[in-house]
Design a protein around this motif. Structure first.
Motif, mmCIF file in Angstrom:
data_model
loop_
_atom_site.group_PDB
_atom_site.id
_atom_site.type_symbol
_atom_site.label_atom_id
_atom_site.label_comp_id
_atom_site.label_asym_id
_atom_site.label_seq_id
_atom_site.Cartn_x
_atom_site.Cartn_y
_atom_site.Cartn_z
ATOM 1 N N GLY A 352 38.286 -70.117 -21.456
ATOM 2 C CA GLY A 352 37.977 -71.301 -20.673
ATOM 3 C C GLY A 352 37.123 -71.057 -19.453
ATOM 4 O O GLY A 352 36.754 -72.008 -18.749
ATOM 5 N N LYS A 353 36.775 -69.786 -19.177
ATOM 6 C CA LYS A 353 36.007 -69.480 -17.963
ATOM 7 C C LYS A 353 34.749 -68.681 -18.258
ATOM 8 O O LYS A 353 34.253 -67.953 -17.403
ATOM 9 C CB LYS A 353 36.891 -68.727 -16.971
ATOM 10 N N GLY A 354 34.232 -68.826 -19.457
ATOM 11 C CA GLY A 354 32.977 -68.172 -19.792
ATOM 12 C C GLY A 354 33.134 -66.698 -20.105
ATOM 13 O O GLY A 354 34.231 -66.137 -20.083
ATOM 14 N N ALA A 355 32.008 -66.076 -20.428
ATOM 15 C CA ALA A 355 31.988 -64.661 -20.778
ATOM 16 C C ALA A 355 30.733 -64.017 -20.203
ATOM 17 O O ALA A 355 29.694 -64.670 -20.058
ATOM 18 C CB ALA A 355 32.025 -64.478 -22.293
ATOM 19 N N THR A 356 30.843 -62.726 -19.887
ATOM 20 C CA THR A 356 29.697 -61.961 -19.413
ATOM 21 C C THR A 356 29.554 -60.714 -20.281
ATOM 22 O O THR A 356 30.462 -59.876 -20.307
ATOM 23 C CB THR A 356 29.861 -61.545 -17.945
ATOM 24 N N PHE A 357 28.444 -60.611 -20.979
ATOM 25 C CA PHE A 357 28.128 -59.420 -21.774
ATOM 26 C C PHE A 357 27.148 -58.576 -20.974
ATOM 27 O O PHE A 357 26.143 -59.090 -20.467
ATOM 28 C CB PHE A 357 27.510 -59.813 -23.119
ATOM 29 N N THR A 358 27.435 -57.280 -20.874
ATOM 30 C CA THR A 358 26.585 -56.380 -20.091
ATOM 31 C C THR A 358 26.070 -55.258 -20.978
ATOM 32 O O THR A 358 26.847 -54.519 -21.587
ATOM 33 C CB THR A 358 27.354 -55.775 -18.909
ATOM 34 N N LEU A 359 24.747 -55.162 -21.055
ATOM 35 C CA LEU A 359 24.083 -54.097 -21.796
ATOM 36 C C LEU A 359 23.663 -53.029 -20.796
ATOM 37 O O LEU A 359 22.859 -53.295 -19.897
ATOM 38 C CB LEU A 359 22.873 -54.666 -22.540
ATOM 39 N N ALA A 360 24.235 -51.824 -20.926
ATOM 40 C CA ALA A 360 23.940 -50.725 -20.003
ATOM 41 C C ALA A 360 23.093 -49.685 -20.713
ATOM 42 O O ALA A 360 23.475 -49.179 -21.770
ATOM 43 C CB ALA A 360 25.240 -50.096 -19.500
ATOM 44 N N LEU A 361 21.931 -49.357 -20.146
ATOM 45 C CA LEU A 361 20.976 -48.439 -20.764
ATOM 46 C C LEU A 361 20.499 -47.413 -19.739
ATOM 47 O O LEU A 361 20.350 -47.739 -18.550
ATOM 48 C CB LEU A 361 19.768 -49.219 -21.303
ATOM 49 N N PRO A 362 20.216 -46.176 -20.166
ATOM 50 C CA PRO A 362 19.675 -45.182 -19.228
ATOM 51 C C PRO A 362 18.301 -45.598 -18.723
ATOM 52 O O PRO A 362 17.441 -46.012 -19.500
ATOM 53 C CB PRO A 362 19.585 -43.904 -20.073
ATOM 54 N N SER A 363 18.092 -45.483 -17.427
ATOM 55 C CA SER A 363 16.816 -45.843 -16.819
ATOM 56 C C SER A 363 15.830 -44.684 -16.927
ATOM 57 O O SER A 363 16.225 -43.523 -16.987
ATOM 58 C CB SER A 363 17.030 -46.209 -15.350
ATOM 59 N N VAL A 364 14.542 -45.023 -16.941
ATOM 60 C CA VAL A 364 13.517 -43.979 -16.879
ATOM 61 C C VAL A 364 13.029 -43.814 -15.446
ATOM 62 O O VAL A 364 12.024 -43.162 -15.191
ATOM 63 C CB VAL A 364 12.319 -44.293 -17.802
ATOM 64 N N ALA A 365 13.758 -44.429 -14.503
ATOM 65 C CA ALA A 365 13.427 -44.321 -13.074
ATOM 66 C C ALA A 365 11.987 -44.737 -12.801
ATOM 67 O O ALA A 365 11.271 -44.115 -12.025
ATOM 68 C CB ALA A 365 13.670 -42.898 -12.574
ATOM 69 N N ALA A 366 11.562 -45.810 -13.487
ATOM 70 C CA ALA A 366 10.194 -46.303 -13.279
ATOM 71 C C ALA A 366 10.260 -47.757 -12.862
ATOM 72 O O ALA A 366 10.419 -48.640 -13.692
ATOM 73 C CB ALA A 366 9.373 -46.160 -14.554
ATOM 74 N N GLN A 367 10.216 -48.008 -11.574
ATOM 75 C CA GLN A 367 10.255 -49.375 -11.059
ATOM 76 C C GLN A 367 8.888 -49.738 -10.483
ATOM 77 O O GLN A 367 8.394 -49.057 -9.595
ATOM 78 C CB GLN A 367 11.325 -49.531 -9.966
ATOM 79 N N ALA A 368 8.330 -50.809 -11.015
ATOM 80 C CA ALA A 368 7.024 -51.242 -10.529
ATOM 81 C C ALA A 368 7.152 -52.021 -9.231
ATOM 82 O O ALA A 368 6.227 -52.085 -8.436
ATOM 83 C CB ALA A 368 6.335 -52.098 -11.580
ATOM 84 N N ASP A 369 8.357 -52.628 -9.015
ATOM 85 C CA ASP A 369 8.526 -53.468 -7.835
ATOM 86 C C ASP A 369 9.859 -53.108 -7.188
ATOM 87 O O ASP A 369 10.915 -53.358 -7.738
ATOM 88 C CB ASP A 369 8.517 -54.948 -8.245
ATOM 89 N N ARG A 370 9.819 -52.490 -5.997
ATOM 90 C CA ARG A 370 11.040 -52.080 -5.305
ATOM 91 C C ARG A 370 11.357 -53.024 -4.143
ATOM 92 O O ARG A 370 12.009 -52.639 -3.179
ATOM 93 C CB ARG A 370 10.901 -50.643 -4.792
ATOM 94 N N THR A 371 10.898 -54.267 -4.234
ATOM 95 C CA THR A 371 11.169 -55.235 -3.186
ATOM 96 C C THR A 371 12.576 -55.777 -3.341
ATOM 97 O O THR A 371 13.320 -55.395 -4.238
ATOM 98 C CB THR A 371 10.164 -56.396 -3.279
ATOM 99 N N ALA A 372 12.967 -56.685 -2.476
ATOM 100 C CA ALA A 372 14.312 -57.252 -2.508
ATOM 101 C C ALA A 372 14.537 -57.979 -3.822
ATOM 102 O O ALA A 372 13.593 -58.464 -4.463
ATOM 103 C CB ALA A 372 14.486 -58.220 -1.340
#
Length: 385
Positions: A352-372
């Motif tokens: 009755g309160k919804g569901a949250t599915f979380t897909l966790a994957l290893p990062s390649v430590a490549a972020q194009a945007d490190r802003t907020a």
């Protein structure tokens, strides 16, 4: 008894002939010097085997057991067990003919399936080879269940198509009824086509085809594609799709597979949500892990079902799943895609309160945007900027 088992039996007999002198020899020579003797060399060879090897004397006492046998509960100085195995050893001594049997050993709640080969040796000894086949039994059981489930799932639309086609043939003079039956035929054929497609996809993910060479996959693109695939379904139920969290995250793998996984998760969230609600897709970087969460405001999932929803064909609510056109394979596909990428998928939910599915994957430590972190709402009926 196979060639490997025969060779193991002959070598075990050789080791036995030298074992009688081992305690004195090891005491006199020391462990390192003893290891360089013939008897010590054979002991090292057998202890390196994954297969269990025992030598049993004429009184059904275990005279020698390697590490593999010890792991299965067969140790030197003990009596051969169970009773059925002792009887088989006596039969091999009497007939001098090798025998093979499969037994379940250990805890009744979690037994270990073992294939046992017994071959005769001189002086009423027998060689016993023990192979753990628990995983083979599990795979065979899964295969049988899978075939049974596929047959059941295909039987429903095939039977419906047969009945509807017969009804359509009888309704040639009733245009309204013919149109109704035609619509139902299209629905059932679409459902069957989707089932076949997902079966082929699951088979491919489980190793029927080699995995594509990994590339850098930008999560923003994958999320955009998953949302685009679900835009029509969301619009039909006046559901808003909200994109929040960190931008510019990347992982290594297959963009097509990840788009399929996220598409399945977003599609499920829409299918099991009431009208005029919100489905949120959030991204975050947790250390070296990219987390993609899909949260809905739907019916939720009971705790007892959360442990099984990633199994093939398992449905927490079979009636609702069939009504939404679900095949029971979508989450199984997501689980295999996550595993192929070195990650995992989890669910958090309350009825009755919804569901949250979380897909966790290893990062390649490549972020194009490190802003907020950026938050933005995407109307399902409006093209995304």
């Amino acid at each position: 008894m196979g060639l490997a088992a025969g060779a193991a039996g002959a070598a075990a007999g050789y080791a036995l002939n030298h074992r009688r002198a081992e305690p004195a020899a090891e005491t006199l020579l020391g462990a390192e010097a003893f290891a360089r003797t013939n008897a010590g060399a054979w002991a090292k060879v057998f202890d390196a085997l994954r297969t269990g090897v025992c030598v049993v004397d004429g009184y059904n006492e275990i005279a020698y057991a390697n590490n593999g046998a010890g792991a299965l509960g067969f140790k030197a100085g003990q009596s051969l067990h169970p009773d059925s195995l002792r009887g088989l050893a006596d039969h091999v001594r009497a007939t001098t003919a090798p025998r093979q049997v499969e037994l379940e050993l250990g805890d009744a709640d979690a037994p270990t399936a073992v294939r046992i080969d017994i071959a005769p040796l001189p002086e009423d000894h027998v060689a016993v080879e023990l192979t753990d086949i628990t995983e083979l039994h599990r795979v065979e059981r899964v295969r049988r269940d899978f075939v049974a489930n596929v047959g059941h799932e295909l039987k429903t639309p095939v039977g419906a198509l047969q009945l509807l086609s017969e009804a359509l043939a009888d309704a040639v003079d009733d245009p309204a009824a013919a149109a109704r039956f035609t619509t139902r035929i299209q629905h059932e054929s679409t459902r069957m086509a989707r089932l076949v497609t997902e079966l082929l996809e699951l088979s491919r993910l489980q190793g029927a085809e080699p995995l594509p060479a990994p590339t850098t996959v930008w999560i923003d693109r994958v999320i955009t594609e998953a949302i685009d695939r679900s835009r029509t379904a969301a619009g039909a139920k006046d559901i808003s799709l909200v994109r929040t969290g960190r931008r510019g995250l990347a992982v290594s793998g297959s963009e097509n597979q990840l788009a399929t996984a996220l598409g399945n998760l977003v599609g499920n969230a829409i299918a099991y949500s009431p009208e005029a609600t919100t489905v949120t897709v959030d991204t975050a970087l947790d250390g070296d892990t990219v987390r993609i969460s899909i949260a809905d405001e739907g019916i939720g999932i009971a705790a007892e079902d959360q442990r099984r929803i990633f199994e093939r064909f398992y449905r927490a609510d079979p009636a609702r799943s069939r009504a939404t056109g679900g095949t029971g394979l979508g989450l199984a596909i997501v689980k295999h895609i996550a595993g192929n990428h070195g990650g995992q998928v989890d669910v958090s939910s309350m009825p009755g309160k919804g569901a949250t599915f979380t897909l966790a994957l290893p990062s390649v430590a490549a972020q194009a945007d490190r802003t907020a972190p950026h938050t933005g709402e995407i109307d399902a009926k409006v093209t995304e900027d």
